[in-house]
Write an enzyme that holds these catalytic residues in place. Structure first.
Site, PDB file in Angstrom:
ATOM      1  N   ARG A 172      24.228  56.602  71.302  1.00 54.94           N
ATOM      2  CA  ARG A 172      22.975  55.852  71.421  1.00 54.94           C
ATOM      3  C   ARG A 172      23.085  54.729  72.451  1.00 54.94           C
ATOM      4  NH1 ARG A 172      20.165  55.852  66.121  1.00 54.94           N
ATOM      5  NH2 ARG A 172      20.116  53.588  66.095  1.00 54.94           N
ATOM      6  N   LYS A 187      18.616  49.516  45.529  1.00 56.41           N
ATOM      7  CA  LYS A 187      19.492  50.576  46.002  1.00 56.41           C
ATOM      8  C   LYS A 187      20.470  50.948  44.887  1.00 56.41           C
ATOM      9  CE  LYS A 187      22.275  51.972  49.983  1.00 56.41           C
ATOM     10  NZ  LYS A 187      22.836  51.605  51.301  1.00 56.41           N
ATOM     11  N   GLU A 195      23.435  49.787  68.110  1.00 52.82           N
ATOM     12  CA  GLU A 195      24.607  50.074  68.938  1.00 52.82           C
ATOM     13  C   GLU A 195      24.450  49.564  70.361  1.00 52.82           C
ATOM     14  OE1 GLU A 195      24.718  52.797  65.490  1.00 52.82           O
ATOM     15  OE2 GLU A 195      23.139  52.220  66.927  1.00 52.82           O
TER      16      GLU A 195
END
Length: 572
Positions: free
Chosen positions: A352, A247, A324
């Site tokens: 969500r 990354k 979540e």
């Protein structure tokens, strides 16, 4: 050198390996230059350049379908799919979106923005393809952090078979926004994939889910990727590929601090949110005094202002990963067991977990406090990230209190007040920072009168709308202005004494929002008032500056004042 000649991926297939390596660096340079000017997601995109080049090189897009989970890695895909010349408009008004978007390009097979939807959508694509008698490959690229999302795991494990001509690529960079909290499943999946020899079939948890062959590759080695993907392309079986990427690759600071450079502003600046920092510090102070306080977030430690809290209270901080639903029910269990959990989430991501809020928290009236960050419009992140619906989906739930402080000091007071209620509470606040007000009424759930006036009454939700309301005097509007700090319950002591014209301002959908609640109260109680509501229109808010998003929705000073003056001019 090569990038300027690429109008689509057909030219890409004419390049050799050394040329593709040069192209990868050209693309990285373009991404860094553009993001430096426009802001955006940097680290994940830099890490996925070679992988995206290889997919476009080997497969036959857009006939073959490429789905990118979350979309944080879509910039190279956009550059290679006919949007090279318009890439400079990234995340600007009328420019290309920061995520994949159906309708923007035939190469964007699905809309992305929230984690965990790509595997289920890819399986849906496969079902449609097979029913329609069509013949194309489906390639799903999902990050290791998203792989442990609940929707992904449901799609992965719902059947022991997977469709033919189906390729699942898991991009392992060890990160979500910050370091992954993948747990057993994510670690086990990666260990299985790494331990297998390329293309071999062996009984394990991946093959049990219906994948016939397993491969692994260096995700930043374009030659290795093209070799492996070319083998995979020959297969008709469903195939699982694990790739390892870095990354932030190609930009030293992003490699060293990939979390810090996950999403950046102009000049690669790291965005700061004073509201988020205030919320995190307020809960940290409470935790220092009360050992029952626990803070939970879903892969958003820094973004929700919890970095300091996590350092000070390591044993009472939980990063649930991109999950979540789990975070909310975890909090419910803690509350049932006698703790006082705080769940920190962006407004767009908290939606969500709607069922968990209703079923697991509110039915039992459990003392969970939700710190709802980035409520309202958020600017250039686009349609998937606006905090446009939280008032609508929270205020209609029984037992839920919803608070909207006007500034940082009010936010700290709201959090301190929320923990005393011993019931579900949501405290909403926007991104960034806002106007600081000199005077503050003690936070007790009542509304605060900010300004006297005789022409009309304005009820404003949150600091940014209060700022608009407070500025209207320069347009000749002498209004009484209230900070509607409690969206639910409404302050009936204020409402029942109103008369004449009442205007409500909110950064939320007009449907089911604060204004709707005020109208319902006025009608039910036969108040002698005429109510006009201002809020977000019944359409998704596209990427643009926050100021322009206010203008589109009639929430800027000029639009609000013009509408109010027009209405007031008719009163006689």
């Amino acid at each position: 050198m090569y990038l300027e000649k690429l109008n689509d991926n057909k030219k890409l297939k004419e390049l050799n390996i050394p040329e593709l390596k040069i192209l990868a660096e050209e693309i990285r340079g373009k991404i860094i230059k553009t993001v430096s000017k426009r802001g955006g997601h940097l680290s994940a995109n830099l890490g996925a350049v070679e992988l995206t080049i290889a997919i476009h090189y080997v497969f036959d897009l857009p006939t073959d379908k490429l789905l990118l989970d979350v979309g944080h890695q879509c910039y190279t895909h956009k550059i290679l799919s006919g949007r090279n010349e318009t890439f400079a408009t990234l995340r600007t008004e009328n420019g290309i979106a920061g995520f994949t978007a159906i309708g923007e390009s035939e190469y964007d097979a699905f809309t992305s923005g929230h984690a965990g939807n790509s595997l289920a959508a890819s399986l849906g694509y496969a079902a449609a393809r097979d029913v329609n008698g069509e013949n194309y490959k489906i390639i799903d690229v999902i990050g290791d952090a998203s792989f442990t999302n609940g929707v992904t795991l449901e799609a992965f494990s719902a059947s022991e078979t997977k469709p033919d001509n189906f390729v699942l690529i898991v991009n392992d960079n060890g990160m979500s926004i910050a370091k992954n909290e993948n747990g057993f499943f994510g670690t086990a999946i990666k260990n299985v994939a790494i331990s297998e020899n390329a293309g071999k079939v062996k009984d394990n948890m991946i093959t049990a889910a219906g994948f016939r062959k397993i491969y692994s590759a260096d995700g930043n080695d374009v030659e290795n990727l093209i070799s492996v993907l070319s083998e995979i392309k020959k297969e008709t079986y469903p195939v699982f590929l694990l790739v390892k990427t870095i990354k932030g690759k190609g930009y030293k600071e992003a490699e060293l601090h990939p979390d810090r450079y996950h999403a950046v502003g102009e000049n690669l600046s790291v965005p700061e949110s004073k509201y988020a920092e205030t919320a995190g510090k307020a809960v940290s102070l409470l935790a220092a005094k009360d050992k029952r306080i626990v803070a939970i977030t879903a892969g958003m430690k820094a973004g929700t202002g919890l970095s300091g809290y996590a350092e000070e209270h390591k044993d009472r901080f939980i990063d649930a990963g991109i999950a979540e639903e789990y975070a909310v029910t975890l909090a419910a269990g803690m509350a049932a067991g006698g703790l006082k959990p705080f769940v920190f989430a962006y407004s767009t991501f908290l939606q969500r977990a709607y069922d968990q809020i209703v079923h697991d928290v509110c039915i039992a009236n459990l003392p969970v406090v939700f710190c709802v960050n980035r409520a309202g419009v958020v600017g250039t992140d686009g349609v998937t990230h606006q905090g446009a619906f939280d008032l609508s989906y929270l205020t209609h739930i029984p037992n839920m209190t919803v608070l909207a402080p006007k500034d940082d000091k009010d936010l700290e007071a709201a959090i301190n007040y929320a923990v005393t209620l011993n019931s579900p509470v949501a405290v909403r606040y926007p991104s960034g920072s806002g106007t600081e007000y000199p005077e503050h009424k003690p936070f007790d759930g009542s509304w605060e009168k900010v300004k006297d006036g005789k022409d009309c009454t304005i009820l404003a939700v949150g600091g940014r709308m209060l700022s608009v309301a407070s500025s209207l005097e320069k347009y000749g509007i002498n209004a009484a202005v209230y900070s509607a700090r409690s969206v639910k319950p409404l302050d009936e002591n204020v409402l029942k004494n109103l008369s004449g014209y009442v205007f409500t301002l909110e950064e939320n959908s007009l449907i089911g929002g604060f204004g709707s609640s005020v109208c319902e109260y006025a009608f039910d109680n036969d108040l002698d008032v005429k109510v006009k509501t201002f809020g977000l229109k019944d359409e998704f808010v596209r990427h643009a500056s926050i100021e322009r998003q206010f203008e589109f929705n009639g929430l800027d000073e000029k639009s609000v004042s013009g509408e109010i003056l027009k209405i007031l001019s008719k009163r006689n």
